[in-house]
Scaffold this motif. Structure first.
Motif, PDB file in Angstrom:
ATOM      1  N   LEU A 226      40.128 -11.492  38.708  1.00 12.01           N
ATOM      2  CA  LEU A 226      40.602 -12.125  37.490  1.00 12.01           C
ATOM      3  C   LEU A 226      40.350 -11.184  36.334  1.00 12.01           C
ATOM      4  O   LEU A 226      39.208 -10.820  36.061  1.00 12.01           O
ATOM      5  CB  LEU A 226      39.897 -13.461  37.242  1.00 12.01           C
ATOM      6  N   TYR A 227      41.410 -10.768  35.673  1.00 11.82           N
ATOM      7  CA  TYR A 227      41.263  -9.882  34.517  1.00 11.82           C
ATOM      8  C   TYR A 227      41.029 -10.698  33.254  1.00 11.82           C
ATOM      9  O   TYR A 227      40.140 -10.409  32.467  1.00 11.82           O
ATOM     10  CB  TYR A 227      42.498  -8.984  34.370  1.00 11.82           C
ATOM     11  N   ASP A 228      41.820 -11.756  33.074  1.00 13.75           N
ATOM     12  CA  ASP A 228      41.668 -12.588  31.884  1.00 13.75           C
ATOM     13  C   ASP A 228      42.491 -13.859  32.039  1.00 13.75           C
ATOM     14  O   ASP A 228      43.430 -13.911  32.834  1.00 13.75           O
ATOM     15  CB  ASP A 228      42.132 -11.814  30.642  1.00 13.75           C
ATOM     16  N   VAL A 229      42.117 -14.881  31.266  1.00 11.29           N
ATOM     17  CA  VAL A 229      42.892 -16.106  31.134  1.00 11.29           C
ATOM     18  C   VAL A 229      43.003 -16.378  29.646  1.00 11.29           C
ATOM     19  O   VAL A 229      42.020 -16.236  28.911  1.00 11.29           O
ATOM     20  CB  VAL A 229      42.208 -17.310  31.818  1.00 11.29           C
ATOM     21  N   GLU A 230      44.193 -16.743  29.198  1.00 13.10           N
ATOM     22  CA  GLU A 230      44.341 -17.115  27.795  1.00 13.10           C
ATOM     23  C   GLU A 230      45.251 -18.325  27.672  1.00 13.10           C
ATOM     24  O   GLU A 230      46.195 -18.496  28.439  1.00 13.10           O
ATOM     25  CB  GLU A 230      44.861 -15.952  26.940  1.00 13.10           C
ATOM     26  N   TYR A 231      44.909 -19.171  26.706  1.00 10.31           N
ATOM     27  CA  TYR A 231      45.717 -20.340  26.372  1.00 10.31           C
ATOM     28  C   TYR A 231      46.078 -20.196  24.906  1.00 10.31           C
ATOM     29  O   TYR A 231      45.217 -20.278  24.032  1.00 10.31           O
ATOM     30  CB  TYR A 231      44.907 -21.623  26.623  1.00 10.31           C
ATOM     31  N   VAL A 232      47.348 -19.897  24.650  1.00 11.68           N
ATOM     32  CA  VAL A 232      47.782 -19.572  23.286  1.00 11.68           C
ATOM     33  C   VAL A 232      49.073 -20.305  22.930  1.00 11.68           C
ATOM     34  O   VAL A 232      49.866 -20.643  23.797  1.00 11.68           O
ATOM     35  CB  VAL A 232      48.005 -18.050  23.107  1.00 11.68           C
ATOM     36  N   LYS A 233      49.250 -20.508  21.635  1.00  5.16           N
ATOM     37  CA  LYS A 233      50.487 -21.100  21.138  1.00  5.16           C
ATOM     38  C   LYS A 233      51.334 -19.997  20.516  1.00  5.16           C
ATOM     39  O   LYS A 233      50.861 -19.249  19.669  1.00  5.16           O
ATOM     40  CB  LYS A 233      50.198 -22.183  20.098  1.00  5.16           C
ATOM     41  N   GLU A 234      52.571 -19.895  20.981  1.00 10.76           N
ATOM     42  CA  GLU A 234      53.503 -18.894  20.478  1.00 10.76           C
ATOM     43  C   GLU A 234      54.849 -19.556  20.263  1.00 10.76           C
ATOM     44  O   GLU A 234      55.386 -20.174  21.178  1.00 10.76           O
ATOM     45  CB  GLU A 234      53.652 -17.732  21.466  1.00 10.76           C
ATOM     46  N   GLY A 235      55.371 -19.425  19.055  1.00 12.97           N
ATOM     47  CA  GLY A 235      56.698 -19.964  18.758  1.00 12.97           C
ATOM     48  C   GLY A 235      56.837 -21.448  19.042  1.00 12.97           C
ATOM     49  O   GLY A 235      57.870 -21.885  19.525  1.00 12.97           O
TER      50      GLY A 235
ATOM     51  N   ARG B 265      48.097 -18.314  30.430  1.00  9.01           N
ATOM     52  CA  ARG B 265      48.355 -17.044  31.116  1.00  9.01           C
ATOM     53  C   ARG B 265      47.127 -16.621  31.909  1.00  9.01           C
ATOM     54  O   ARG B 265      46.022 -16.587  31.376  1.00  9.01           O
ATOM     55  CB  ARG B 265      48.705 -15.957  30.110  1.00  9.01           C
ATOM     56  N   ALA B 266      47.372 -16.274  33.157  1.00  6.86           N
ATOM     57  CA  ALA B 266      46.327 -15.718  34.006  1.00  6.86           C
ATOM     58  C   ALA B 266      46.737 -14.297  34.358  1.00  6.86           C
ATOM     59  O   ALA B 266      47.853 -14.064  34.835  1.00  6.86           O
ATOM     60  CB  ALA B 266      46.164 -16.556  35.277  1.00  6.86           C
ATOM     61  N   TYR B 267      45.856 -13.355  34.075  1.00  5.59           N
ATOM     62  CA  TYR B 267      46.103 -11.955  34.397  1.00  5.59           C
ATOM     63  C   TYR B 267      45.244 -11.588  35.596  1.00  5.59           C
ATOM     64  O   TYR B 267      44.017 -11.723  35.541  1.00  5.59           O
ATOM     65  CB  TYR B 267      45.766 -11.060  33.205  1.00  5.59           C
TER      66      TYR B 267
ATOM     67  N   TYR C  28      52.810 -27.063  28.621  1.00  8.96           N
ATOM     68  CA  TYR C  28      52.593 -25.625  28.533  1.00  8.96           C
ATOM     69  C   TYR C  28      53.399 -24.903  29.598  1.00  8.96           C
ATOM     70  O   TYR C  28      53.861 -25.510  30.562  1.00  8.96           O
ATOM     71  CB  TYR C  28      51.103 -25.279  28.679  1.00  8.96           C
ATOM     72  N   VAL C  29      53.527 -23.605  29.408  1.00 10.82           N
ATOM     73  CA  VAL C  29      54.178 -22.729  30.378  1.00 10.82           C
ATOM     74  C   VAL C  29      53.078 -21.948  31.083  1.00 10.82           C
ATOM     75  O   VAL C  29      52.232 -21.333  30.431  1.00 10.82           O
ATOM     76  CB  VAL C  29      55.158 -21.756  29.678  1.00 10.82           C
ATOM     77  N   LEU C  30      53.074 -21.967  32.408  1.00 15.08           N
ATOM     78  CA  LEU C  30      52.113 -21.199  33.193  1.00 15.08           C
ATOM     79  C   LEU C  30      52.711 -19.846  33.525  1.00 15.08           C
ATOM     80  O   LEU C  30      53.844 -19.766  34.018  1.00 15.08           O
ATOM     81  CB  LEU C  30      51.757 -21.938  34.485  1.00 15.08           C
ATOM     82  N   GLU C  31      51.963 -18.785  33.234  1.00 13.48           N
ATOM     83  CA  GLU C  31      52.383 -17.433  33.583  1.00 13.48           C
ATOM     84  C   GLU C  31      51.248 -16.741  34.316  1.00 13.48           C
ATOM     85  O   GLU C  31      50.093 -16.797  33.871  1.00 13.48           O
ATOM     86  CB  GLU C  31      52.720 -16.621  32.326  1.00 13.48           C
ATOM     87  N   VAL C  32      51.564 -16.080  35.410  1.00  8.05           N
ATOM     88  CA  VAL C  32      50.594 -15.267  36.145  1.00  8.05           C
ATOM     89  C   VAL C  32      51.182 -13.871  36.233  1.00  8.05           C
ATOM     90  O   VAL C  32      52.316 -13.698  36.668  1.00  8.05           O
ATOM     91  CB  VAL C  32      50.324 -15.824  37.561  1.00  8.05           C
ATOM     92  N   SER C  33      50.403 -12.873  35.806  1.00 11.26           N
ATOM     93  CA  SER C  33      50.917 -11.500  35.821  1.00 11.26           C
ATOM     94  C   SER C  33      49.780 -10.499  35.918  1.00 11.26           C
ATOM     95  O   SER C  33      48.602 -10.852  35.844  1.00 11.26           O
ATOM     96  CB  SER C  33      51.748 -11.225  34.565  1.00 11.26           C
TER      97      SER C  33
END
Length: 155
Positions: free
Chosen positions: A26-35, A41-43, A76-81
């Motif tokens: 796990l590099y990082d997890v962030e929960y952010v509001k954009e637009g 996001r899970a990296y 929310y939108v879940l993104e894994v990258s």
């Protein structure tokens, strides 16, 4: 603890067994509001890099667990990258792995009329980082003054 920090920590905990079973980090997890939309996001990372299939695998398993635990009240939108080549350095473990690498630092306020610096990451501690600039001089920068720190790369 802020709501976003709570969601990030709970998500990281849910990710642990998925990542361990598949030899990811796990590099990082962030929960952010954009637009106007929230993003969770899970990296993830692994030794030889992350593939799209790796991201799909983790995303599907994490999505199921998030549905089961249902602790995020917002939509929310879940993104894994992958964190990418120009990955942001936030945590001590990120700085530790990047010693000797070229980094780009952006500051909240100008120092000597500049807000951006680039150089080789020499060291860090809880309060500051030290980089070697192109001219061979070193510069110590307080971590509290850093808006963003990321790896740089040349093509």
């Amino acid at each position: 603890m802020a709501k976003h920090e709570e969601y990030e920590q709970k998500t990281a905990k849910l990710l642990e067994p998925i990542l361990e079973a598949n030899h990811f980090e796990l590099y990082d997890v962030e929960y952010v509001k954009e637009g106007g939309s929230w993003y969770l996001r899970a990296y993830i990372d692994k030794e030889n890099g992350v593939t799209v299939d790796d991201c799909v695998l983790v995303s599907r398993e994490l999505s199921d667990l998030l549905d089961q635990h249902d602790f995020i009240s917002d939509s929310y939108v879940l993104e894994v990258s992958s964190p990418g080549l120009g990955r942001q350095l936030k945590k001590d473990k990120h700085f530790e792995k990047s010693i000797g690498e070229e980094v780009e630092i952006k500051l909240y306020k100008a120092v000597n009329k500049k807000k951006e610096f680039a150089g080789k990451l020499l060291s860090f501690d809880q309060k500051s980082i030290t980089i070697e600039l192109e001219d061979g001089t070193t510069m110590e920068i307080l971590r509290s003054d850093i808006a963003t720190a990321r790896l740089t790369f040349d093509f």
